[in-house]
Design an enzyme around this catalytic site. Structure first.
Site, PDB file in Angstrom:
ATOM      1  N   GLN A 182      -1.375  -4.764   8.387  1.00 39.53           N
ATOM      2  CA  GLN A 182      -2.576  -5.641   8.379  1.00 39.53           C
ATOM      3  C   GLN A 182      -2.116  -7.066   8.849  1.00 39.53           C
ATOM      4  OE1 GLN A 182      -5.378  -4.647   7.351  1.00 39.53           O
ATOM      5  NE2 GLN A 182      -5.020  -2.996   6.324  1.00 39.53           N
ATOM      6  N   ASP A 229       5.869  -4.290   7.098  1.00 35.91           N
ATOM      7  CA  ASP A 229       4.824  -3.385   7.107  1.00 35.91           C
ATOM      8  C   ASP A 229       3.660  -4.277   7.748  1.00 35.91           C
ATOM      9  OD1 ASP A 229       2.593  -2.005   6.787  1.00 35.91           O
ATOM     10  OD2 ASP A 229       2.857  -1.490   4.820  1.00 35.91           O
ATOM     11  N   HIS A 263       0.757  -1.107  -0.158  1.00 40.43           N
ATOM     12  CA  HIS A 263       0.117  -0.007  -0.037  1.00 40.43           C
ATOM     13  C   HIS A 263       0.915   1.223   0.049  1.00 40.43           C
ATOM     14  CE1 HIS A 263      -0.519   0.564   4.350  1.00 40.43           C
ATOM     15  NE2 HIS A 263       0.515   0.185   4.365  1.00 40.43           N
ATOM     16  N   LYS A 316      -6.105  -0.028  13.533  1.00 40.15           N
ATOM     17  CA  LYS A 316      -6.629  -1.196  12.979  1.00 40.15           C
ATOM     18  C   LYS A 316      -6.733  -2.590  13.650  1.00 40.15           C
ATOM     19  CE  LYS A 316      -4.336   0.350   8.570  1.00 40.15           C
ATOM     20  NZ  LYS A 316      -5.523   0.662   7.778  1.00 40.15           N
ATOM     21  N   CYS A 370      -5.434   2.365  -1.553  1.00 45.42           N
ATOM     22  CA  CYS A 370      -4.068   3.058  -1.425  1.00 45.42           C
ATOM     23  C   CYS A 370      -3.171   2.093  -1.892  1.00 45.42           C
ATOM     24  CB  CYS A 370      -3.941   3.499  -0.092  1.00 45.42           C
ATOM     25  SG  CYS A 370      -4.937   5.026   0.501  1.00 45.42           S
TER      26      CYS A 370
END
Lengths: 144, 408
Positions: free
Chosen positions: B203, B200, B122, B226, B366
């Site tokens: 998620q 990253d 993203h 999140k 994104c």
């Protein structure tokens, strides 16, 4: 208060306009203007053929949702034959309508199939994308 | 996992009606719903203990400092890090920007060395590297995920003696593909030991157990909102030796040691990277969110989401007017991305909302390079979390059939 539902937005007329390919084409040697909705990734190009200050032909290319495609098709149909000045006034009234403000119903007669768009704030930018792109094209025309 | 009733008590939003339907929230990859307990913890801090941290010598300041630092400890334990390796940021985006700039200004890369990222990232893990590459003249390489799918052996062809930094998502925010991070790290280190590996975890961390020491990564970025926490709080984990080596990104209060007109020296870790008054409210909220997740159990959360994702894939596969993206196997978790033939995702998302009360995301998520790989401009994305259940997917399935009948 009357409840506004999906069927007030996705009317048969709007669905027909969205499927109508008549105005979905490039016009060679026309004035071009590009618009984007950055957050959606939607893009549109408006083509205007202006002669003697009159919009002889209008069309668009691009991709987007039903609302944006129907809005663009209807816009092209509506502004063909109008002067640049008339188109500017039409733009101004359409934007007022999209914001739920008072607008000149006579000047944009027939556009009322989109009059509920202001009740769907998430979709207003879909509807106005082609119109803002037109505004940009009209500015270019005046500057040329 | 808790029962539906318990989730409804924990998350007041789940009691909301959308156009007469019960809210079904399937936009968790964008942000998760807020538990009342998290907001109660934030309110308690704000109303009773709020003061600036690490500065004043009074009761409130001591309480605020203690709460802020115990939140850091909670986060550190959650991912098996040391307290001074946890830097609070605004979120994943700021964490990765911080890293990209700090690595670039620290002149860690030789002129021939490279930063390697992928086209499935993203924008938060794509644009910062691309831009610091341009600004500082660094080499950035892109591994192209064909059809939007990451393939480990193809990716490893890009890793060489020139590779200095690898920054990659742990789980695609569009296709839900889980990257085999452990295998990836081992394979990269076999090719070149000194590669700085950044995950990253935006998620990943909310959806599965994550142990930075066991996996042996160098940096990890993730966001509080999140994973049930408030917005505006995020985390950058870094191995101590790297955090000591790289330059700070933001300069100002709290991050300093000695300041004179000639020079400034910097504070110890982690304060070196936390300039200005921090987001104590956010940190307190995030600690409470982690407590809730730990009580449910990260293993349970992962298992629940895997089952739900498999169920969604199996059901949605039956709709012949629908295209599903991603691996569509066990490597996919918590996210299902799809399109209805010739129908724009915005129309689908709006109709699902009004007809069924389902909230999904529509757009490019994104992740425009990944959209190009998938050959689309946008997709519909349903993403799951702890409070979702199979019946939500059944309602999604019926809703999509209705929309197709209307618009086809």
């Amino acid at each position: 208060m009357v409840k506004i539902g999906l069927e007030d937005l996705y009317t048969d007329i709007i669905l027909d306009y969205a499927k109508n390919d008549r105005y979905k084409k490039e016009i060679p040697d026309a004035l071009e203007s590009e618009g984007k909705n950055l957050s959606c990734g939607d893009e549109i190009t408006i083509y205007l053929k202006v002669e003697d200050n009159i919009i002889k032909e209008a069309s668009f290319k691009g991709h987007g949702c039903i609302i944006s495609q129907a809005s663009a098709a209807m816009m092209c149909e509506y502004i063909e034959g109008k002067t640049v000045k008339q188109a500017e006034r039409i733009f101004s009234e359409v934007i007022k309508m999209s914001q739920g403000k008072e607008y000149d119903e006579e000047l944009i007669d027939g556009m009322d199939i989109f009059s509920d768009i202001s009740k769907f704030p998430m979709r207003t930018k879909c509807f106005t994308l082609s119109w803002h792109t037109l505004e940009d094209a009209l500015k270019k025309e005046k500057g040329s | 996992m808790l029962s539906s009733k318990e989730y409804e008590r924990l998350f007041p939003s789940l009691n909301r009606k959308i156009n007469g339907h019960n809210l079904i929230y399937l936009d968790n990859a964008a942000t998760t719903l807020r538990p009342k307990e998290v907001m109660d913890a934030v309110n308690d801090y704000s109303l009773n203990h709020h003061a600036n941290v690490h500065r004043s010598t009074h009761t409130l300041a001591a309480e605020a400092t203690q709460m802020y630092e115990s939140s850091r400890e909670k986060v550190a334990k959650f991912i098996n890090a040391d307290n001074n390796e946890i830097i609070f940021t605004k979120g994943t985006t700021e964490s990765i920007n911080l890293l990209a700039y700090s690595i670039a200004t620290s002149k860690i890369l030789r002129p021939d060395e490279e930063i390697l990222i992928t086209t499935m990232e993203h924008h938060a893990n794509f644009v910062p590297w691309q831009q610091v590459g341009k600004i500082f003249g660094l080499n950035v390489r892109y591994y192209n995920c064909k059809n939007g799918i990451f393939n480990l052996s193809e990716f490893l062809d890009y890793v060489s003696e020139k590779t200095k930094v690898v920054s990659i998502t742990g789980l695609s925010n569009t296709t839900g593909q889980v990257i085999p991070v452990q295998d990836l790290v081992e394979a990269i280190r076999n090719i070149r030991k000194e590669v700085i590996i950044i995950i990253d975890g935006a998620q990943t961390v909310p959806h599965m157990p994550f142990d930075v020491k066991k996996i042996d990564i160098d940096f990890l970025a993730f966001s509080g909102h999140k994973m049930l926490g408030p917005t505006g709080i995020g985390v950058l984990y870094g191995k101590k030796e790297y955090l000591e080596e790289i330059n700070p990104f933001l300069f100002g209060g709290e991050m300093i040691d000695k300041v004179s007109t000639e020079n400034t020296t910097f504070n110890i870790l982690p304060y070196k990277f936390e300039a200005g008054t921090p987001n104590v409210d956010g940190a307190v909220g995030l600690a409470k969110a982690i407590e809730i997740l730990e009580n449910i159990g990260m293993d349970n959360i992962q298992e629940h989401e895997k089952e739900l994702t498999n169920y969604a894939i199996e059901r949605l596969k039956r709709l012949d007017f629908l295209t599903l993206y991603g691996t569509l196997d066990e490597s996919q978790q918590s996210i299902v991305s799809f399109n209805l033939k010739n129908i724009h995702p915005h129309d689908v998302a709006h109709m699902l909302n009004d007809l069924t009360g389902i909230a999904i995301r529509s757009g490019h998520h994104c992740a425009q390079p990944l959209m190009s790989e998938l050959g689309v401009k946008a997709t519909c994305r349903a993403s799951f979390y702890i409070y979702n259940e199979e019946k939500d997917i059944d309602i999604l399935y019926d809703g999509l059939k209705k929309i197709w009948e209307w618009l086809k």
